[in-house]
Design an enzyme around this catalytic site. Structure first.
Site, PDB file in Angstrom:
ATOM      1  N   GLU A  60     -13.074 -22.993  18.951  1.00  0.00           N
ATOM      2  CA  GLU A  60     -12.928 -23.413  17.558  1.00  0.00           C
ATOM      3  C   GLU A  60     -13.775 -24.634  17.239  1.00  0.00           C
ATOM      4  O   GLU A  60     -14.288 -24.777  16.127  1.00  0.00           O
ATOM      5  CB  GLU A  60     -11.457 -23.681  17.230  1.00  0.00           C
ATOM      6  CG  GLU A  60     -10.623 -22.433  17.021  1.00  0.00           C
ATOM      7  CD  GLU A  60     -10.276 -21.705  18.319  1.00  0.00           C
ATOM      8  OE1 GLU A  60     -10.527 -22.258  19.406  1.00  0.00           O
ATOM      9  OE2 GLU A  60      -9.769 -20.574  18.240  1.00  0.00           O
ATOM     10  N   HIS A 129       1.512 -18.882  16.669  1.00  0.00           N
ATOM     11  CA  HIS A 129       0.943 -18.025  15.625  1.00  0.00           C
ATOM     12  C   HIS A 129       1.730 -18.171  14.334  1.00  0.00           C
ATOM     13  O   HIS A 129       1.779 -17.270  13.528  1.00  0.00           O
ATOM     14  CB  HIS A 129       0.936 -16.556  16.069  1.00  0.00           C
ATOM     15  CG  HIS A 129       0.079 -16.306  17.264  1.00  0.00           C
ATOM     16  ND1 HIS A 129       0.511 -16.545  18.546  1.00  0.00           N
ATOM     17  CD2 HIS A 129      -1.196 -15.865  17.376  1.00  0.00           C
ATOM     18  CE1 HIS A 129      -0.447 -16.245  19.408  1.00  0.00           C
ATOM     19  NE2 HIS A 129      -1.512 -15.830  18.720  1.00  0.00           N
TER      20      HIS A 129
END
Lengths: 327, 406
Positions: A60, A129
């Protein structure tokens, strides 16, 4: 006007912006041939090719860093973080670089990047998540944090984000992707960043919220209408910087304010709304400013009953509105 | 249906009790709440009431045994249907204690929110006359807005007056007209009654020769009007002199607080300004920092606001001493009522021409005015007030342009 779900509105905005401006490109994990894990970039690889739809490694920090570099070079990158939960390695790039470069270079450089990320829970995603990360970025001048609630706003705000000359974080509630449907015009339009939107007019209680919670508020409002309780719903849309004028106006409208977020209570972006109301609306308040939020525990639990208990829902919002109305 | 009777909670910290005597035996019929046993605890000697109406079946605990709170002491065959209350026999003792607490949910009738207070003040609405629809009878912003929509004043609205207050409408004969008392009038009545009842008023008066001031004003008033756009009245002269007096004798710029006296550092003059219907006392703050022009301007602004009904709560706050212009309606002597929590009030009476004896027993025609002072005798004594008045008089009589520089 065509009805579209939330995620198709994302795809539509990306496609139209890529057609409109050759400088717009997307990058992220599995955004290419696979079309993204949620299918947000479906069809883009086929239409625009591998040079404008970049599959990246699981890194990321690199996704943000490459995007920032390309943006400084003059392109309009739309970086996708597969889950907001995994943005943390990119935080240094976003906060220390993207947000500050215009200021640091005295306007010589800018970073017109859009970082998209699915956030939120209620989908049995557990700790990694389900997170809501907006508060993490909501004290960094130089950033804009947008969290849309309807397909119409998704398209208009995402286009506005891509065209914005500065970095915009664009959080999409993953549960909303296929749950929320609405009309989306096929023509080109934008929704201005930094403006909240009254999603429902009412007289008894003002609910201020954003993202998926807007729908909980609207559903609760619908139910309560039958009881004679009229609810005003303000969709913040941009949670940073906040549309202070709209917050003040909506607060004054009823004098009873409920702030709703899926995020943990302490330190959430709603606290800025609460503080703004406290600073500006003392003599308009008819009840304590109420916050409805997730408990202050580290994460969305995995076990279904616990997740249900933790997650925001229509019933919780309905109960809180009723209590304020009766106060 | 057979039910259990348990040892009730006979006091907050009581955990056990000794049954000293059973008052019933198996087969006895008892009514609910009838005493069935005498119990001795370390705090009280008490009777255990039956939790049900029915027939005693068995005494489980024997006399002179010590039983824990909540333990079974007897079985009873209860009569009739089991009601919801019957479902919780073991809570009987506790429940009796809890119930009053539940009923005594605090009244919210006088818990006014900022929005309600602001609206009531802006629109002159009497909150006492509104029936709240919020929790605990709280008056909500919507309740006030409804009254505003129906009528600007609740007394004129069709809502019934609360029963605690007599409704004069019913008592009035045809030869009388009923004027409802609301808003400011009601506040004035309450404040002044309280002031007269609580404050031991004393009264004193001085005569002041303001001939020089009358002449001076004559000279400058036209220029002043031209320059400032507002008329120069006599009041600013008196305000200036009184402020100087308060600075010299801060004892009058004070407030009685039961066991102590608060002496105010700021001099904020409450200026009594009458309208046709009522009387307001808006405040000219920090009078000691103002010159004559500032006084005149400030007073003029307050008077305009009063006339237009535009006074805000800010305008009314913080007064430390009241000046009353009774002369404006021709009075030559008055006994003003103190504006609590202040310690004194001064009336400026009419300026009248009178023959007075001057210097070497000469009679002269002079412009004279009476200054009347009411004082809170708990805070002040005559001596200090006399000195204060003498000082104010001296300021006005020994007219010095420096003091009253326009």
């Amino acid at each position: 006007m065509a009805t579209s779900n939330f995620i198709s509105a994302v795809t539509q905005a990306l496609k139209e912006e890529m057609e409109r401006d050759d400088g717009v490109f997307v990058l992220g994990e599995d955004v290419g041939a696979k079309g993204g894990v949620f299918r947000a970039t479906e069809g883009l690889y086929e239409q625009f090719g591998e040079l404008r739809v970049l599959d990246t490694p699981l890194a990321e920090s690199a996704i943000a860093g490459v995007g920032i570099g390309a943006a400084m070079y003059g392109l309009r990158p739309v970086a996708e973080m597969q889950f907001a939960d995994f943005m943390l390695p990119a935080v240094n790039q976003i906060i220390s670089e993207a947000a500050k470069i215009r200021y640091r270079s005295n306007n010589d450089w800018d970073v017109p990047i859009t970082v998209r990320a699915p956030y939120g829970g209620g989908i049995h995603g557990a700790l990694y998540h389900s997170q809501s990360l907006e508060a993490l970025f909501a004290s960094t001048p130089g950033l804009k944090v947008v969290i849309p609630s309807t397909p119409y706003d998704v398209k208009g705000l995402l286009k506005a984000a891509i065209r914005d000359p500065d970095p915009v974080l664009f959080f999409e509630h993953k549960k909303a992707y296929r749950l929320i449907k609405g009309e989306v015009p096929e023509e080109d339009y934008t929704v201005p960043i930094g403006t909240a939107d009254v999603k429902r007019e009412g007289e008894d209680v003002t609910v201020m919220t954003y993202g998926l919670c807007v729908h909980f508020a609207l559903e609760a409002a619908e139910k309560l209408e039958a009881e004679g309780i009229s609810t005003h719903v303000l969709d913040l849309r941009t949670v940073y910087p906040l549309d202070h004028a709209a917050v003040v106006e909506a607060a004054r409208h009823t004098g009873k304010i409920l702030l709703v977020t899926e995020d943990n209570k302490e330190g959430s972006v709603l606290n800025e709304a609460a503080a703004t109301i406290a600073e500006n609306c003392l003599f308009d308040l008819d009840a304590p400013v109420e916050r409805l939020a997730a408990p202050d525990v580290p994460a969305m639990p995995y076990a279904s009953p616990l997740e249900k208990h933790y997650m925001m829902n229509t019933e919780k919002v309905e109960k809180a509105i009723r209590e304020l109305a009766e106060f | 249906m057979t039910k259990e009777i348990t040892m009730p909670q006979l006091g907050e910290s009581v955990t056990e009790g000794t049954i000293t005597q059973w008052l019933v035996k198996p087969g006895d019929n008892v009514k609910k709440y009838d005493p069935i046993a005498e119990v001795d605890t370390d705090k009280v000697n008490a009777e255990v009431p039956s939790s049900y109406t029915g027939t005693i079946e068995e005494l489980v605990a024997s006399e002179h045994t010590t039983v824990q709170v909540g333990d079974l002491i007897a079985y009873i065959k209860a009569e009739g249907e089991s009601s919801a209350a019957d479902e919780q026999p073991q809570n009987e003792g506790g429940q009796q204690e809890q119930e009053p607490a539940k009923q005594a949910e605090p009244s919210m009738k006088k818990r006014y929110s900022p929005a309600v207070l602001a609206l009531a003040q802006e629109h002159n609405i009497d909150l006492e006359a509104i029936t709240g629809t919020g929790r605990g009878g709280r008056i909500t912003r919507k309740d006030v807005e409804k009254v505003m929509a129906a009528d600007e004043k609740p007394a004129a609205a069709s809502e019934p007056a609360p029963q605690t207050e007599p409704t004069p409408v019913q008592e009035a004969g045809s030869s009388e007209e009923v004027i409802p008392v609301t808003g400011a009038r009601k506040a004035i009545a309450a404040n002044l009654s309280k002031s007269m009842q609580e404050i031991p008023h004393a009264w004193t008066m001085v005569e002041v020769d303001v001939t020089d001031i009358v002449r001076y004003r004559e000279q400058v008033k036209e220029t002043f009007q031209e320059q400032e756009g507002i008329p120069l009245t006599f009041m600013p002269f008196f305000m200036q002199a009184v402020t100087a007096g308060l600075r010299k004798y801060p004892q009058l710029n004070a407030s009685w607080r039961g066991d102590h006296i608060i002496r105010k550092k700021e001099i904020n003059l409450s200026m009594a300004i009458a309208t046709e219907e009522t009387l307001y006392v808006p405040v000219l703050a920090n009078a000691d920092e103002k010159n004559m022009r500032g006084m005149a301007r400030g007073l003029h602004a307050l008077a305009e606001k009063t006339r237009q009904g535009a006074l805000t709560s800010d305008d009314m706050r913080g007064g430390t001493f009241t000046l009353n212009n009774t002369g404006s309606f021709g009075s030559v002597q008055s006994m003003p009522i103190i504006n609590p929590p202040q310690a004194a009030i001064l009336s400026v009476e009419s300026i009248v021409k009178r023959p007075v004896v001057k210097g070497d027993d000469m009679i002269a025609i002079r412009h004279m005015v009476n200054l009347c002072l009411s004082l809170d005798h708990r805070v002040l004594d005559g001596l200090i007030c006399g000195r204060f008045l003498a000082y104010v008089k001296e300021q006005l009589e020994n007219f010095d342009r420096g003091t009253f520089e326009i």
